[in-house]
Design a protein around this motif. Structure first.
Motif, PDB file in Angstrom:
ATOM      1  N   HIS A   1       0.843  -1.207   0.000  1.00  0.00           N
ATOM      2  CA  HIS A   1       0.000   0.000   0.000  1.00  0.00           C
ATOM      3  C   HIS A   1       0.871   1.247   0.000  1.00  0.00           C
ATOM      4  O   HIS A   1       0.680   2.160  -0.811  1.00  0.00           O
ATOM      5  CB  HIS A   1      -0.919   0.012   1.218  1.00  0.00           C
ATOM      6  N   PHE A   2       1.838   1.297   0.899  1.00  0.00           N
ATOM      7  CA  PHE A   2       2.661   2.499   1.026  1.00  0.00           C
ATOM      8  C   PHE A   2       3.505   2.769  -0.213  1.00  0.00           C
ATOM      9  O   PHE A   2       3.590   3.911  -0.683  1.00  0.00           O
ATOM     10  CB  PHE A   2       3.588   2.391   2.243  1.00  0.00           C
ATOM     11  N   LEU A   3       4.161   1.749  -0.736  1.00  0.00           N
ATOM     12  CA  LEU A   3       5.133   1.970  -1.810  1.00  0.00           C
ATOM     13  C   LEU A   3       4.533   2.640  -3.042  1.00  0.00           C
ATOM     14  O   LEU A   3       5.036   3.677  -3.486  1.00  0.00           O
ATOM     15  CB  LEU A   3       5.822   0.661  -2.177  1.00  0.00           C
ATOM     16  N   PRO A   4       3.480   2.090  -3.658  1.00  0.00           N
ATOM     17  CA  PRO A   4       2.948   2.760  -4.860  1.00  0.00           C
ATOM     18  C   PRO A   4       2.379   4.145  -4.581  1.00  0.00           C
ATOM     19  O   PRO A   4       2.464   5.026  -5.435  1.00  0.00           O
ATOM     20  CB  PRO A   4       1.868   1.795  -5.365  1.00  0.00           C
ATOM     21  N   HIS A   5       1.818   4.342  -3.387  1.00  0.00           N
ATOM     22  CA  HIS A   5       1.289   5.659  -3.049  1.00  0.00           C
ATOM     23  C   HIS A   5       2.405   6.685  -2.884  1.00  0.00           C
ATOM     24  O   HIS A   5       2.220   7.862  -3.199  1.00  0.00           O
ATOM     25  CB  HIS A   5       0.459   5.599  -1.764  1.00  0.00           C
TER      26      HIS A   5
ATOM     27  N   VAL B   1       5.928   6.324  -3.989  1.00  0.00           N
ATOM     28  CA  VAL B   1       6.957   6.459  -5.030  1.00  0.00           C
ATOM     29  C   VAL B   1       6.459   6.108  -6.425  1.00  0.00           C
ATOM     30  O   VAL B   1       7.223   6.178  -7.387  1.00  0.00           O
ATOM     31  CB  VAL B   1       8.209   5.604  -4.691  1.00  0.00           C
ATOM     32  N   GLY B   2       5.197   5.718  -6.566  1.00  0.00           N
ATOM     33  CA  GLY B   2       4.666   5.362  -7.877  1.00  0.00           C
ATOM     34  C   GLY B   2       4.821   3.890  -8.186  1.00  0.00           C
ATOM     35  O   GLY B   2       5.597   3.171  -7.558  1.00  0.00           O
ATOM     36  N   ASP B   3       4.084   3.443  -9.179  1.00  0.00           N
ATOM     37  CA  ASP B   3       4.015   2.013  -9.500  1.00  0.00           C
ATOM     38  C   ASP B   3       5.357   1.456  -9.953  1.00  0.00           C
ATOM     39  O   ASP B   3       5.776   0.381  -9.508  1.00  0.00           O
ATOM     40  CB  ASP B   3       2.959   1.775 -10.580  1.00  0.00           C
ATOM     41  N   ALA B   4       6.058   2.151 -10.826  1.00  0.00           N
ATOM     42  CA  ALA B   4       7.300   1.609 -11.382  1.00  0.00           C
ATOM     43  C   ALA B   4       8.345   1.391 -10.296  1.00  0.00           C
ATOM     44  O   ALA B   4       8.973   0.320 -10.224  1.00  0.00           O
ATOM     45  CB  ALA B   4       7.845   2.552 -12.454  1.00  0.00           C
ATOM     46  N   ARG B   5       8.544   2.386  -9.454  1.00  0.00           N
ATOM     47  CA  ARG B   5       9.539   2.253  -8.394  1.00  0.00           C
ATOM     48  C   ARG B   5       9.084   1.268  -7.330  1.00  0.00           C
ATOM     49  O   ARG B   5       9.903   0.535  -6.753  1.00  0.00           O
ATOM     50  CB  ARG B   5       9.828   3.624  -7.787  1.00  0.00           C
ATOM     51  N   ALA B   6       7.781   1.223  -7.055  1.00  0.00           N
ATOM     52  CA  ALA B   6       7.262   0.263  -6.085  1.00  0.00           C
ATOM     53  C   ALA B   6       7.553  -1.162  -6.536  1.00  0.00           C
ATOM     54  O   ALA B   6       8.009  -2.001  -5.750  1.00  0.00           O
ATOM     55  CB  ALA B   6       5.756   0.459  -5.893  1.00  0.00           C
TER      56      ALA B   6
ATOM     57  N   ALA C   1      19.134   6.651   2.408  1.00  0.00           N
ATOM     58  CA  ALA C   1      18.173   7.609   2.941  1.00  0.00           C
ATOM     59  C   ALA C   1      18.032   8.811   2.020  1.00  0.00           C
ATOM     60  O   ALA C   1      16.932   9.329   1.830  1.00  0.00           O
ATOM     61  CB  ALA C   1      18.613   8.054   4.333  1.00  0.00           C
ATOM     62  N   ARG C   2      19.140   9.256   1.456  1.00  0.00           N
ATOM     63  CA  ARG C   2      19.083  10.392   0.542  1.00  0.00           C
ATOM     64  C   ARG C   2      18.226  10.054  -0.679  1.00  0.00           C
ATOM     65  O   ARG C   2      17.405  10.866  -1.127  1.00  0.00           O
ATOM     66  CB  ARG C   2      20.498  10.803   0.118  1.00  0.00           C
ATOM     67  N   GLN C   3      18.411   8.861  -1.228  1.00  0.00           N
ATOM     68  CA  GLN C   3      17.609   8.450  -2.377  1.00  0.00           C
ATOM     69  C   GLN C   3      16.136   8.324  -1.986  1.00  0.00           C
ATOM     70  O   GLN C   3      15.239   8.708  -2.753  1.00  0.00           O
ATOM     71  CB  GLN C   3      18.126   7.122  -2.929  1.00  0.00           C
ATOM     72  N   ALA C   4      15.878   7.788  -0.788  1.00  0.00           N
ATOM     73  CA  ALA C   4      14.501   7.658  -0.315  1.00  0.00           C
ATOM     74  C   ALA C   4      13.822   9.022  -0.239  1.00  0.00           C
ATOM     75  O   ALA C   4      12.646   9.175  -0.597  1.00  0.00           O
ATOM     76  CB  ALA C   4      14.485   6.974   1.051  1.00  0.00           C
ATOM     77  N   ALA C   5      14.561  10.038   0.202  1.00  0.00           N
ATOM     78  CA  ALA C   5      14.003  11.389   0.270  1.00  0.00           C
ATOM     79  C   ALA C   5      13.775  11.959  -1.121  1.00  0.00           C
ATOM     80  O   ALA C   5      12.752  12.606  -1.391  1.00  0.00           O
ATOM     81  CB  ALA C   5      14.932  12.296   1.073  1.00  0.00           C
ATOM     82  N   GLU C   6      14.715  11.723  -2.022  1.00  0.00           N
ATOM     83  CA  GLU C   6      14.575  12.235  -3.392  1.00  0.00           C
ATOM     84  C   GLU C   6      13.379  11.598  -4.101  1.00  0.00           C
ATOM     85  O   GLU C   6      12.709  12.254  -4.907  1.00  0.00           O
ATOM     86  CB  GLU C   6      15.857  11.964  -4.171  1.00  0.00           C
ATOM     87  N   TRP C   7      13.102  10.345  -3.802  1.00  0.00           N
ATOM     88  CA  TRP C   7      11.973   9.648  -4.419  1.00  0.00           C
ATOM     89  C   TRP C   7      10.634   9.982  -3.767  1.00  0.00           C
ATOM     90  O   TRP C   7       9.583   9.642  -4.288  1.00  0.00           O
ATOM     91  CB  TRP C   7      12.195   8.143  -4.340  1.00  0.00           C
ATOM     92  N   GLY C   8      10.650  10.596  -2.598  1.00  0.00           N
ATOM     93  CA  GLY C   8       9.414  10.873  -1.880  1.00  0.00           C
ATOM     94  C   GLY C   8       8.970   9.733  -0.987  1.00  0.00           C
ATOM     95  O   GLY C   8       7.843   9.727  -0.496  1.00  0.00           O
ATOM     96  N   LEU C   9       9.853   8.756  -0.748  1.00  0.00           N
ATOM     97  CA  LEU C   9       9.515   7.658   0.155  1.00  0.00           C
ATOM     98  C   LEU C   9       9.451   8.148   1.597  1.00  0.00           C
ATOM     99  O   LEU C   9       8.647   7.660   2.394  1.00  0.00           O
ATOM    100  CB  LEU C   9      10.553   6.545   0.033  1.00  0.00           C
ATOM    101  N   ILE C  10      10.308   9.109   1.933  1.00  0.00           N
ATOM    102  CA  ILE C  10      10.329   9.701   3.262  1.00  0.00           C
ATOM    103  C   ILE C  10      10.284  11.215   3.126  1.00  0.00           C
ATOM    104  O   ILE C  10      10.449  11.759   2.034  1.00  0.00           O
ATOM    105  CB  ILE C  10      11.577   9.275   4.061  1.00  0.00           C
TER     106      ILE C  10
END
Length: 264
Positions: A146-150, A152-157, A169-178
């Motif tokens: 549930h969290f991932l596609p909401h 970072v989007g379907d492709a990244r999820a 962590a930096r990449q997670a922030a850039e992707w909008g995961l955190i």
């Protein structure tokens, strides 16, 4: 014997620290029970206005403690999910108080998704996130699909879930995961400051924001507009709204109490 969960308060912030550092805070039944008890206490304690969840040592949470299942044959993993993981995620998402995850290190498998169940997720630069389930023949649980596609989007999820790739962590922030990646130095001080800032905000408004955002994934626009109207109507009857308007007019900081709305 050390407690599996350290619980203490910093003002109006209840701090929950996963405390099995030798296991990277992997989740075991005792830790799950301690978390359940902690959230039960938080739900009934009006003095608690925000929650900060973090981990002891160099990890946030490595997911389920697999060492407890060594030698086990096939079994019903769904029973553990029903008993422990799903109730915990639901409680975090519906708690009428803000929850902050401070990811101080490794966040893997269910540990990563436990972090994502918070309202705001921050991570230290040295932290990382891994949907490690595929490495042992499983799929993401604890809300991961549930969290991932909401977030970072379907492709990244799909990429994160199917490859089990670790991201920084930096990449997670850039992707909008955190929400944010912060320097290691002073990280926990910054996390506590964030939680304390949320604790000082109007509690009823924060609870309404959580309700509205939780509903937005399934509501159509008309239903969401109606929900916003109903929630805002209630907030207009709270002492914090009166205080906020008065403070604005008087050009001073507002002093919010979190008192419930008037029934009139």
């Amino acid at each position: 014997m050390a407690e599996d969960l350290i619980v203490h308060s910093e003002g109006a912030v209840r701090v929950l620290t996963l405390n099995r550092p030798e296991k990277l805070n992997a989740l075991n039944p005792a830790m799950h029970e301690a978390l359940a008890d902690a959230f039960t206490a938080i739900e009934s304690d009006d003095s608690v206005r925000a929650v900060l969840l973090t981990g002891a040592g160099r990890g946030f949470c490595a997911g389920a403690d697999l060492t407890q299942n060594m030698g086990s044959e096939m079994r019903d993993l769904g029973a553990s999910i029903d008993k422990h993981y799903n109730p915990l995620v639901r409680r975090m998402r519906t708690l009428p108080k803000p929850v902050v995850s401070a990811v101080n290190g490794v966040a893997a498998g269910a540990g990563a998704n436990l972090a994502l169940a918070a309202d705001i997720v921050i991570a230290a630069e040295s932290a990382n996130f891994t949907q490690a389930f595929i490495r042992i023949g499983l799929m993401p649980d604890a809300g991961g699909t549930h969290f991932l596609p909401h977030l970072v989007g379907d492709a990244r999820a799909r990429g994160l879930a199917m490859t089990g790739e670790t991201i920084t962590a930096r990449q997670a922030a850039e992707w909008g995961l955190i929400w944010r990646c912060l320097p290691d130095e002073g990280f926990m001080d910054a996390a506590l400051a964030l939680a304390a800032d949320l604790a000082a905000k109007p509690t009823q408004a924060l609870a309404a924001i959580k309700r509205a955002l939780n509903a937005s994934g399934t509501n159509d626009m008309d239903a969401q507009l109606d929900l916003e109207r109903d929630l805002q109507r209630g907030l207009g009857r709270t002492p914090d709204f009166v205080e906020g308007v008065r403070a604005f007019a008087e050009k001073r900081p507002a002093r919010f109490t979190g008192a419930p709305a008037s029934r009139r």
